[in-house]
Design a protein around this motif. Sequence first.
Motif, PDB file in Angstrom:
ATOM      1  N   ARG A   1     -29.088 -39.088  11.362  1.00  0.00           N
ATOM      2  CA  ARG A   1     -28.175 -40.540  11.576  1.00  0.00           C
ATOM      3  C   ARG A   1     -26.859 -40.057  11.643  1.00  0.00           C
ATOM      4  N   GLU A   2     -26.440 -39.266  10.895  1.00  0.00           N
ATOM      5  CA  GLU A   2     -25.103 -39.119  10.656  1.00  0.00           C
ATOM      6  C   GLU A   2     -24.453 -37.775  11.538  1.00  0.00           C
ATOM      7  N   THR A   3     -25.349 -37.218  12.341  1.00  0.00           N
ATOM      8  CA  THR A   3     -24.803 -36.340  13.228  1.00  0.00           C
ATOM      9  C   THR A   3     -25.154 -36.394  14.775  1.00  0.00           C
ATOM     10  N   ALA A   4     -24.653 -35.939  15.855  1.00  0.00           N
ATOM     11  CA  ALA A   4     -24.907 -36.035  17.048  1.00  0.00           C
ATOM     12  C   ALA A   4     -26.286 -35.212  17.462  1.00  0.00           C
ATOM     13  N   LEU A   5     -26.793 -34.920  16.552  1.00  0.00           N
ATOM     14  CA  LEU A   5     -28.187 -34.250  16.615  1.00  0.00           C
ATOM     15  C   LEU A   5     -29.235 -35.336  17.159  1.00  0.00           C
ATOM     16  N   GLN A   6     -28.923 -36.528  16.756  1.00  0.00           N
ATOM     17  CA  GLN A   6     -29.774 -37.726  17.073  1.00  0.00           C
ATOM     18  C   GLN A   6     -30.127 -37.794  18.633  1.00  0.00           C
ATOM     19  N   TYR A   7     -29.011 -37.449  19.111  1.00  0.00           N
ATOM     20  CA  TYR A   7     -29.068 -37.455  20.806  1.00  0.00           C
ATOM     21  C   TYR A   7     -29.584 -36.258  21.435  1.00  0.00           C
ATOM     22  N   LYS A   8     -30.083 -35.307  20.893  1.00  0.00           N
ATOM     23  CA  LYS A   8     -30.517 -33.934  21.446  1.00  0.00           C
ATOM     24  C   LYS A   8     -32.215 -34.421  21.784  1.00  0.00           C
ATOM     25  N   SER A   9     -32.345 -34.073  23.043  1.00  0.00           N
ATOM     26  CA  SER A   9     -33.814 -34.192  23.570  1.00  0.00           C
ATOM     27  C   SER A   9     -33.915 -32.622  24.175  1.00  0.00           C
ATOM     28  N   VAL A  10     -35.398 -32.249  24.120  1.00  0.00           N
ATOM     29  CA  VAL A  10     -35.994 -31.353  24.961  1.00  0.00           C
ATOM     30  C   VAL A  10     -35.274 -30.562  26.129  1.00  0.00           C
ATOM     31  N   GLY A  11     -34.808 -29.605  26.237  1.00  0.00           N
ATOM     32  CA  GLY A  11     -34.113 -28.958  27.200  1.00  0.00           C
ATOM     33  C   GLY A  11     -32.611 -29.019  27.212  1.00  0.00           C
ATOM     34  N   ASP A  12     -32.134 -29.815  26.081  1.00  0.00           N
ATOM     35  CA  ASP A  12     -30.721 -29.523  25.819  1.00  0.00           C
ATOM     36  C   ASP A  12     -30.307 -28.368  25.050  1.00  0.00           C
ATOM     37  N   THR A  13     -28.876 -28.187  25.463  1.00  0.00           N
ATOM     38  CA  THR A  13     -28.334 -27.008  24.512  1.00  0.00           C
ATOM     39  C   THR A  13     -27.866 -27.431  23.352  1.00  0.00           C
ATOM     40  N   ILE A  14     -27.809 -26.168  22.599  1.00  0.00           N
ATOM     41  CA  ILE A  14     -27.054 -26.308  21.175  1.00  0.00           C
ATOM     42  C   ILE A  14     -26.503 -25.325  20.856  1.00  0.00           C
ATOM     43  N   ASN A  15     -25.308 -25.309  20.210  1.00  0.00           N
ATOM     44  CA  ASN A  15     -24.730 -23.950  19.706  1.00  0.00           C
ATOM     45  C   ASN A  15     -25.224 -23.430  18.440  1.00  0.00           C
ATOM     46  N   ILE A  16     -25.432 -21.817  18.560  1.00  0.00           N
ATOM     47  CA  ILE A  16     -25.827 -21.357  17.319  1.00  0.00           C
ATOM     48  C   ILE A  16     -25.030 -20.310  16.681  1.00  0.00           C
ATOM     49  N   GLU A  17     -24.867 -20.552  15.103  1.00  0.00           N
ATOM     50  CA  GLU A  17     -24.064 -19.648  14.606  1.00  0.00           C
ATOM     51  C   GLU A  17     -25.042 -18.905  13.344  1.00  0.00           C
ATOM     52  N   CYS A  18     -25.281 -17.723  13.327  1.00  0.00           N
ATOM     53  CA  CYS A  18     -26.046 -17.242  12.467  1.00  0.00           C
ATOM     54  C   CYS A  18     -25.374 -17.093  11.147  1.00  0.00           C
ATOM     55  N   ASP A  19     -25.880 -16.570  10.089  1.00  0.00           N
ATOM     56  CA  ASP A  19     -25.386 -16.498   8.736  1.00  0.00           C
ATOM     57  C   ASP A  19     -24.586 -15.400   8.769  1.00  0.00           C
ATOM     58  N   ILE A  20     -23.332 -15.580   8.364  1.00  0.00           N
ATOM     59  CA  ILE A  20     -22.231 -14.327   8.199  1.00  0.00           C
ATOM     60  C   ILE A  20     -22.789 -13.118   7.429  1.00  0.00           C
ATOM     61  N   ILE A  21     -23.213 -13.561   6.406  1.00  0.00           N
ATOM     62  CA  ILE A  21     -23.915 -12.363   5.266  1.00  0.00           C
ATOM     63  C   ILE A  21     -24.912 -11.387   6.135  1.00  0.00           C
ATOM     64  N   GLY A  22     -25.804 -12.120   6.794  1.00  0.00           N
ATOM     65  CA  GLY A  22     -26.799 -11.351   7.416  1.00  0.00           C
ATOM     66  C   GLY A  22     -26.009 -10.368   8.524  1.00  0.00           C
ATOM     67  N   LYS A  23     -25.148 -11.030   9.250  1.00  0.00           N
ATOM     68  CA  LYS A  23     -24.718 -10.413  10.360  1.00  0.00           C
ATOM     69  C   LYS A  23     -23.598  -9.163   9.892  1.00  0.00           C
ATOM     70  N   TYR A  24     -22.873  -9.412   8.774  1.00  0.00           N
ATOM     71  CA  TYR A  24     -22.146  -8.255   8.157  1.00  0.00           C
ATOM     72  C   TYR A  24     -22.878  -7.052   7.793  1.00  0.00           C
ATOM     73  N   VAL A  25     -24.126  -7.399   6.928  1.00  0.00           N
ATOM     74  CA  VAL A  25     -24.977  -6.560   6.370  1.00  0.00           C
ATOM     75  C   VAL A  25     -25.530  -5.706   7.636  1.00  0.00           C
ATOM     76  N   ASP A  26     -25.922  -6.242   8.569  1.00  0.00           N
ATOM     77  CA  ASP A  26     -26.646  -5.770   9.707  1.00  0.00           C
ATOM     78  C   ASP A  26     -25.678  -4.664  10.347  1.00  0.00           C
ATOM     79  N   HIS A  27     -24.590  -5.212  10.660  1.00  0.00           N
ATOM     80  CA  HIS A  27     -23.405  -4.367  11.314  1.00  0.00           C
ATOM     81  C   HIS A  27     -23.292  -3.282  10.560  1.00  0.00           C
ATOM     82  N   LEU A  28     -23.019  -3.422   9.031  1.00  0.00           N
ATOM     83  CA  LEU A  28     -22.795  -2.345   8.286  1.00  0.00           C
ATOM     84  C   LEU A  28     -23.830  -1.175   8.375  1.00  0.00           C
TER      85      LEU A  28
END
Length: 225
Positions: free
Chosen positions: A168-195
Amino acid sequence: MFTGLIEEIGVLRRVQRRGEAMVLTLSASKVLEDVKLGDSISVNGVCLTVVAFDGSTFSVDVMPQTFRHSNLRELKPGSPVNLERAMMAGGRFGGHIVQGHVDGIGIVANRSADANAVVFEVKPEEESLLRHVVPQGSVTLDGISLTVASVDREAGSLTVSIIPHTLRETALQYKSVGDTINIECDIIGKYVDHLLSRRGLTQPEGRASQARGGLTEELLREYGF
């Protein structure tokens, strides 16, 4: 830095575009309460800098790098967007560490009801992003801090379960199948994997290399864990 707790739904009012560069003007109220030039505001999960504002709108620049790697390029006048101001050091940390640096774009593959929740299945355009997505871990979708319900590596997708308040409080309510969405993965996992990758301790699939000793207590101590 952000928390992934959306403060309000804004509306895109105007797009000024030159090639892959854009200036977006958005209407808002809450995020403008203490706004200053140069402030950071997350727009659909993308950290952008306020370059102009008045009592009801603010403008941000979008550079080509951001244009190419986020769904901001698809916005049109009237599009709803998730907005969040940069977190305050003395505030409650209700979500998780969100940088506003989008890792990639996903496609909404399915939307289904599950009792009082709505389950979204999202397929990243780059399936390699899933190596940084952990079941019951954190992921940011269009700026929203969410808990990963499941990861299906064969299908190349992840799912999140959305409570009524978040929908109700986000624009996710307007998302339908086929729509795009921005993804940001968890920073901790990214840094550990990079290391570990730099030390040659992970393979492209994310498995520890036994030939190099894998993840050991000695290695963690060496890097301050």
